[in-house]
Design a protein around this motif. Structure first.
Motif: not given
Length: 143
Positions: A22-28, A30-36, A71-76
């Motif tokens: 649950w906490h992987d999602n950010d305010i937007y 989707h999973v925040n970039n740093v979580t990757y 590199n990020y290609f699609a949101p999760i």
């Protein structure tokens, strides 16, 4: 600058499941970039522990991350089910560069793809050491 193209599963040698939280999602939403990067760390260390016998609690050798990129290609987003793919891009005497990709479960194209470099060090001195043989053999299997 040309945009990188995501790899497919066949570019990777080993996979492990990743559960989004649950906490992987950010305010937007989707999973925040740093979580990757935590996913990358989980994939590589799961392999080292399960396949290479890395003893993170009592062993003399640990891996320090000294370089990384993604590199990020699609949101999760949570509650997506994911798979982390792992390969070895380069294997040195005391270091390894992993290639790591994140895939939605059941999908063939990476949603994110990156690398990071571990330098193996003596836990007490932080000095680089040769990769222990069991780890090296496990890493060679991914090269």
């Amino acid at each position: 600058m040309s945009r990188p193209v995501p790899s497919t599963r066949d570019a990777y040698r080993w996979f492990c499941p990743i559960t989004t939280r649950w906490h992987d999602n950010d305010i937007y939403g989707h999973v925040n970039n740093v979580t990757y990067y935590s996913y990358f760390d989980t994939v590589a260390n799961t392999y080292l522990i399960e396949q290479g016998g890395l003893d993170i609690h009592h062993g003399d050798t640990v891996g320090f991350v000294v370089n990384s990129g993604c590199n990020y290609f699609a949101p999760i987003a949570f509650p997506d089910k994911l798979d982390g793919g792992l390969r070895v891009n380069k294997l040195g005497k005391s270091s390894v560069e992993y290639g790591i990709a994140i895939f939605k479960a059941g999908e063939d194209t990476a949603v994110a793809e990156g690398h990071f470099v571990h330098v193996f060090v003596n836990k007490a001195t932080n000095a680089p050491v040769p990769i222990p043989e069991p780890l090296r053999l496990a890493l060679e299997a991914l090269a």
